[in-house]
Design a protein around this motif. Structure first.
Motif, PDB file in Angstrom:
ATOM      1  N   PHE A 103      -3.648   4.751  12.952  1.00  0.00           N
ATOM      2  CA  PHE A 103      -2.510   3.855  13.165  1.00  0.00           C
ATOM      3  C   PHE A 103      -2.822   2.446  12.645  1.00  0.00           C
ATOM      4  N   GLU A 104      -4.050   1.992  12.874  1.00  0.00           N
ATOM      5  CA  GLU A 104      -4.442   0.658  12.430  1.00  0.00           C
ATOM      6  C   GLU A 104      -4.493   0.584  10.904  1.00  0.00           C
ATOM      7  N   GLN A 111       0.836  -3.803   4.922  1.00  0.00           N
ATOM      8  CA  GLN A 111       0.958  -5.243   4.756  1.00  0.00           C
ATOM      9  C   GLN A 111       0.563  -5.691   3.353  1.00  0.00           C
ATOM     10  N   ASN A 112      -0.035  -4.769   2.577  1.00  0.00           N
ATOM     11  CA  ASN A 112      -0.475  -5.086   1.229  1.00  0.00           C
ATOM     12  C   ASN A 112       0.721  -5.035   0.275  1.00  0.00           C
ATOM     13  N   GLU A 113       0.966  -6.114  -0.444  1.00  0.00           N
ATOM     14  CA  GLU A 113       2.142  -6.213  -1.301  1.00  0.00           C
ATOM     15  C   GLU A 113       2.088  -5.272  -2.499  1.00  0.00           C
ATOM     16  N   THR A 114       0.904  -4.765  -2.846  1.00  0.00           N
ATOM     17  CA  THR A 114       0.802  -3.841  -3.977  1.00  0.00           C
ATOM     18  C   THR A 114       1.144  -2.405  -3.576  1.00  0.00           C
ATOM     19  N   ALA A 117       4.394   2.060   0.101  1.00  0.00           N
ATOM     20  CA  ALA A 117       4.383   2.685   1.424  1.00  0.00           C
ATOM     21  C   ALA A 117       3.082   3.437   1.627  1.00  0.00           C
ATOM     22  N   ALA A 118       2.530   3.325   2.824  1.00  0.00           N
ATOM     23  CA  ALA A 118       1.396   4.134   3.256  1.00  0.00           C
ATOM     24  C   ALA A 118       1.876   4.949   4.448  1.00  0.00           C
ATOM     25  N   THR A 119       1.771   6.266   4.352  1.00  0.00           N
ATOM     26  CA  THR A 119       2.362   7.153   5.341  1.00  0.00           C
ATOM     27  C   THR A 119       1.356   8.197   5.811  1.00  0.00           C
ATOM     28  N   VAL A 180       8.411  -0.611   5.086  1.00  0.00           N
ATOM     29  CA  VAL A 180       7.576   0.281   5.882  1.00  0.00           C
ATOM     30  C   VAL A 180       6.458  -0.545   6.519  1.00  0.00           C
ATOM     31  N   SER A 181       6.303  -0.438   7.822  1.00  0.00           N
ATOM     32  CA  SER A 181       5.280  -1.207   8.537  1.00  0.00           C
ATOM     33  C   SER A 181       4.256  -0.305   9.220  1.00  0.00           C
ATOM     34  N   SER A 182       4.735   0.620  10.047  1.00  0.00           N
ATOM     35  CA  SER A 182       3.826   1.515  10.764  1.00  0.00           C
ATOM     36  C   SER A 182       3.462   2.748   9.949  1.00  0.00           C
ATOM     37  N   GLY A 183       4.276   3.079   8.948  1.00  0.00           N
ATOM     38  CA  GLY A 183       4.088   4.292   8.171  1.00  0.00           C
ATOM     39  C   GLY A 183       4.937   5.454   8.664  1.00  0.00           C
TER      40      GLY A 183
END
Length: 214
Positions: A103-104, A111-114, A117-119, A180-183
């Motif tokens: 989750f972390e 939060q990385n602008e490049t 989405a990270a899921t 996308v914030s939490s994924g």
């Protein structure tokens, strides 16, 4: 055309990927689960720790971008990652296999602008699921209205719930989550759309590996 909307989406909308070269995934799942599906096809999805799926914002020179990510985040495990990768979307293992680390890591990566989405990946359970081949969540939501006249209401709902309209395919409206914030947002918003909209189906998009029988 398959009568089952889940089967239709798997055949038409989901990107299918071979898992022949995938590294072994960590075993076990996190306690948090999601009830997901349409009609009679309801599945329980549990996040798999130790693994995330990344889509880069910029398709140009992904190899250099990936090297930068591994240099910046020491929680990414490059042991099994192929050198010379030229893919914009790719799975990555984490060094820590706890749910908290999953989750972390998702929050930090998003939060990385490049990164577009990270899921997470999920272990599915339910009728018609014969193995625990992981489902990889990607940033896409597909909504099928009952009638074409329903599209205006769906588009308004989507805009109010953080979705961006991308295209349509065979009457199905295709969206992505703007931020996308939490994924987990693509899955959470798809479930919310199913509950709040009067539609034929509202489903998150997944990569579902194909098992090659030898």
């Amino acid at each position: 055309m398959p009568k089952n909307p889940i089967a239709f989406l798997i055949l038409l909308l989901f990107t299918l990927a071979s898992c022949a070269d995938d590294p072994d995934l960590p075993t076990g799942t996190c306690g948090e689960s999601f009830l997901y599906g349409s009609g009679e096809d309801i599945y329980t999805l549990r996040p798999i720790p130790g693994n995330v799926f990344i889509e880069l914002q910029d398709p140009e020179n992904p190899e250099a971008q990936i090297e930068t990510l591994f240099a910046k985040y020491d929680f990414l495990d490059d042991t099994f990652f192929p050198q010379g990768n030229t893919l914009r979307r790719f799975p990555v293992l984490l060094k820590n296999l706890s749910c908290e680390s999953l989750f972390e890591a998702l929050k930090i990566l998003n939060q990385n602008e490049t990164i577009s989405a990270a899921t997470p990946r999920f272990e599915p359970e339910g009728e018609g699921i014969f193995d625990t081949t992981p489902w990889t969540l990607i940033n896409g939501i597909s909504i099928m209205p009952h009638q074409p006249d329903d599209q205006a209401n769906i588009l308004e709902w989507a805009n109010n719930n953080g979705l961006e309209y991308r295209d349509s395919s065979y009457g199905t409206l295709l969206f992505r989550v703007k931020q996308v914030s939490s994924g987990f947002e693509p899955l959470e918003i798809a479930i919310k759309a199913k509950d709040e909209l009067n539609v034929r189906w509202a489903l998150a998009d997944f990569l579902i590996p194909i098992r090659r029988w030898q």
